[in-house]
Design a protein around this motif. Structure first.
Motif, PDB file in Angstrom:
ATOM      1  N   ALA A   1     -19.849 -18.544  83.543  1.00  0.00           N
ATOM      2  CA  ALA A   1     -19.821 -17.370  84.418  1.00  0.00           C
ATOM      3  C   ALA A   1     -21.044 -17.422  85.320  1.00  0.00           C
ATOM      4  O   ALA A   1     -22.077 -18.022  84.976  1.00  0.00           O
ATOM      5  N   GLU A   2     -20.924 -16.800  86.481  1.00  0.00           N
ATOM      6  CA  GLU A   2     -22.013 -16.811  87.449  1.00  0.00           C
ATOM      7  C   GLU A   2     -23.174 -15.955  86.963  1.00  0.00           C
ATOM      8  O   GLU A   2     -22.982 -14.894  86.363  1.00  0.00           O
ATOM      9  N   ASN A   3     -24.384 -16.424  87.210  1.00  0.00           N
ATOM     10  CA  ASN A   3     -25.594 -15.689  86.881  1.00  0.00           C
ATOM     11  C   ASN A   3     -25.917 -14.763  88.049  1.00  0.00           C
ATOM     12  O   ASN A   3     -26.405 -15.213  89.079  1.00  0.00           O
ATOM     13  N   PRO A   4     -25.633 -13.455  87.934  1.00  0.00           N
ATOM     14  CA  PRO A   4     -25.740 -12.579  89.105  1.00  0.00           C
ATOM     15  C   PRO A   4     -27.182 -12.354  89.541  1.00  0.00           C
ATOM     16  O   PRO A   4     -28.107 -12.364  88.739  1.00  0.00           O
ATOM     17  N   THR A  53     -32.497 -13.626  89.052  1.00  0.00           N
ATOM     18  CA  THR A  53     -31.171 -13.462  88.466  1.00  0.00           C
ATOM     19  C   THR A  53     -31.240 -12.584  87.216  1.00  0.00           C
ATOM     20  O   THR A  53     -32.326 -12.217  86.751  1.00  0.00           O
ATOM     21  N   LEU A  54     -30.068 -12.301  86.663  1.00  0.00           N
ATOM     22  CA  LEU A  54     -30.011 -11.494  85.439  1.00  0.00           C
ATOM     23  C   LEU A  54     -30.737 -12.179  84.295  1.00  0.00           C
ATOM     24  O   LEU A  54     -31.495 -11.543  83.552  1.00  0.00           O
ATOM     25  N   LEU A  55     -30.538 -13.483  84.134  1.00  0.00           N
ATOM     26  CA  LEU A  55     -31.232 -14.202  83.073  1.00  0.00           C
ATOM     27  C   LEU A  55     -32.745 -14.188  83.294  1.00  0.00           C
ATOM     28  O   LEU A  55     -33.518 -14.111  82.335  1.00  0.00           O
ATOM     29  N   GLY A  78     -24.079 -14.580  77.068  1.00  0.00           N
ATOM     30  CA  GLY A  78     -23.744 -15.828  76.405  1.00  0.00           C
ATOM     31  C   GLY A  78     -22.873 -16.713  77.277  1.00  0.00           C
ATOM     32  O   GLY A  78     -23.091 -17.928  77.374  1.00  0.00           O
ATOM     33  N   THR A  79     -21.889 -16.108  77.942  1.00  0.00           N
ATOM     34  CA  THR A  79     -21.013 -16.863  78.837  1.00  0.00           C
ATOM     35  C   THR A  79     -21.782 -17.401  80.033  1.00  0.00           C
ATOM     36  O   THR A  79     -21.548 -18.526  80.486  1.00  0.00           O
ATOM     37  N   ILE A  80     -22.724 -16.603  80.544  1.00  0.00           N
ATOM     38  CA  ILE A  80     -23.556 -17.059  81.673  1.00  0.00           C
ATOM     39  C   ILE A  80     -24.413 -18.243  81.264  1.00  0.00           C
ATOM     40  O   ILE A  80     -24.515 -19.238  81.984  1.00  0.00           O
ATOM     41  N   ARG A  81     -25.024 -18.162  80.090  1.00  0.00           N
ATOM     42  CA  ARG A  81     -25.878 -19.261  79.619  1.00  0.00           C
ATOM     43  C   ARG A  81     -25.087 -20.539  79.393  1.00  0.00           C
ATOM     44  O   ARG A  81     -25.603 -21.638  79.580  1.00  0.00           O
ATOM     45  N   ARG A 130     -16.147  -4.849  88.415  1.00  0.00           N
ATOM     46  CA  ARG A 130     -16.179  -6.161  87.768  1.00  0.00           C
ATOM     47  C   ARG A 130     -17.467  -6.920  88.093  1.00  0.00           C
ATOM     48  O   ARG A 130     -18.019  -7.610  87.244  1.00  0.00           O
ATOM     49  N   ALA A 131     -17.910  -6.808  89.353  1.00  0.00           N
ATOM     50  CA  ALA A 131     -19.145  -7.473  89.789  1.00  0.00           C
ATOM     51  C   ALA A 131     -19.825  -6.590  90.819  1.00  0.00           C
ATOM     52  O   ALA A 131     -19.151  -5.938  91.634  1.00  0.00           O
ATOM     53  N   LEU A 132     -21.139  -6.548  90.783  1.00  0.00           N
ATOM     54  CA  LEU A 132     -21.880  -5.682  91.686  1.00  0.00           C
ATOM     55  C   LEU A 132     -22.039  -6.325  93.063  1.00  0.00           C
ATOM     56  O   LEU A 132     -22.434  -7.489  93.164  1.00  0.00           O
TER      57      LEU A 132
END
Length: 247
Positions: A204-207, A159-161, A197-200, A48-50
């Protein structure tokens, strides 16, 4: 002529609807939904999350490498503060204390070591802060539906973004819901699915992204189908108006 254009349109519409119906079942590394329990497929495990890589302390202290550039600040001792590079032997050359082995150590560990070295003979209660200005070995691969796929440097806090922005952002056919991050974790290889989209939107957290990660943005099959329909409609219109002549 009108009959021919209708036949062409019907053919393309059928193909587009089939593509739309198949969306969600293709274009991802595994069929299992990321919202479900962790799933293994061969050597790759979907999570689910790294987690942070095993060579970090709580995910915040990556080992330093030869070639890394550090900014070292010694509180109230400006003559000792400077920007230095770890040499090919893994050492730093610093005033008063001389060469100090730095490669393989975390930033916090190196801060404590320098505080001990300066405090032993030169300063009372020294405070040392270190910032990783440039990292020679921390790179992330960004591939798939991005403007400029390639290998990009990352720094602590990337971050991912940020990684997607380094690659020029998403392309028109990118599926924001299918952004996968692959990471080596000890002997295992992990992958997690993130919805950009959810992160932006802040829902949701920006990993965080680490050196060695691979980010892959998959194509949206629904957008591909819509584009095909647009092309079909354009073609049928041209046929109906006699622009595209059929012998």
């Amino acid at each position: 002529m009108l009959t021919i254009s209708r036949l062409l349109l019907a053919t393309f519409l059928s193909a587009g609807l089939l593509a739309l119906a198949s969306c969600g079942s293709s274009g991802s590394p595994m069929a299992t939904s990321p919202g479900q329990a962790e799933t293994a497929s061969g050597d790759l495990q979907l999570v689910r999350a790294l987690p942070a890589p095993v060579n970090t302390a709580g995910g915040m202290d990556q080992p330093l490498l030869p070639g890394d550039v550090l900014t070292i600040d010694v509180f109230q001792a400006e003559q000792l503060s400077r920007t230095v590079q770890i040499d090919s032997r893994g050492a730093l050359s610093l005033p008063l204390v001389g060469p100090v082995n730095a490669a393989g150590k975390g930033i916090r560990a190196l801060e404590l070591e320098l505080e001990q070295l300066y405090g032993a003979r030169y300063l009372q209660y020294p405070e040392v802060s270190i910032f990783l200005k440039e990292s020679s070995g921390q790179r992330v691969t960004v591939d798939g539906e991005v403007a400029k796929a390639g290998l990009y440097p990352v720094s602590p806090g990337t971050t991912l973004l940020d990684a997607i922005a380094l690659a020029g952002g998403l392309r028109e056919l990118a599926d924001q819901r299918k952004v996968y991050v692959y990471r080596a974790f000890g002997e295992r290889k992990l992958v997690a699915n993130y919805d950009v989209g959810t992160i932006r939107d802040g829902h949701a957290e920006n990993p965080r992204i680490y050196g060695g990660d691979v980010v892959v943005v998959f194509r949206s099959q629904s957008l591909v189908a819509i584009n095909s329909l647009k092309e079909a409609l354009g073609l049928s219109a041209r046929v109906a108006t006699g622009i595209a002549a059929i012998p």
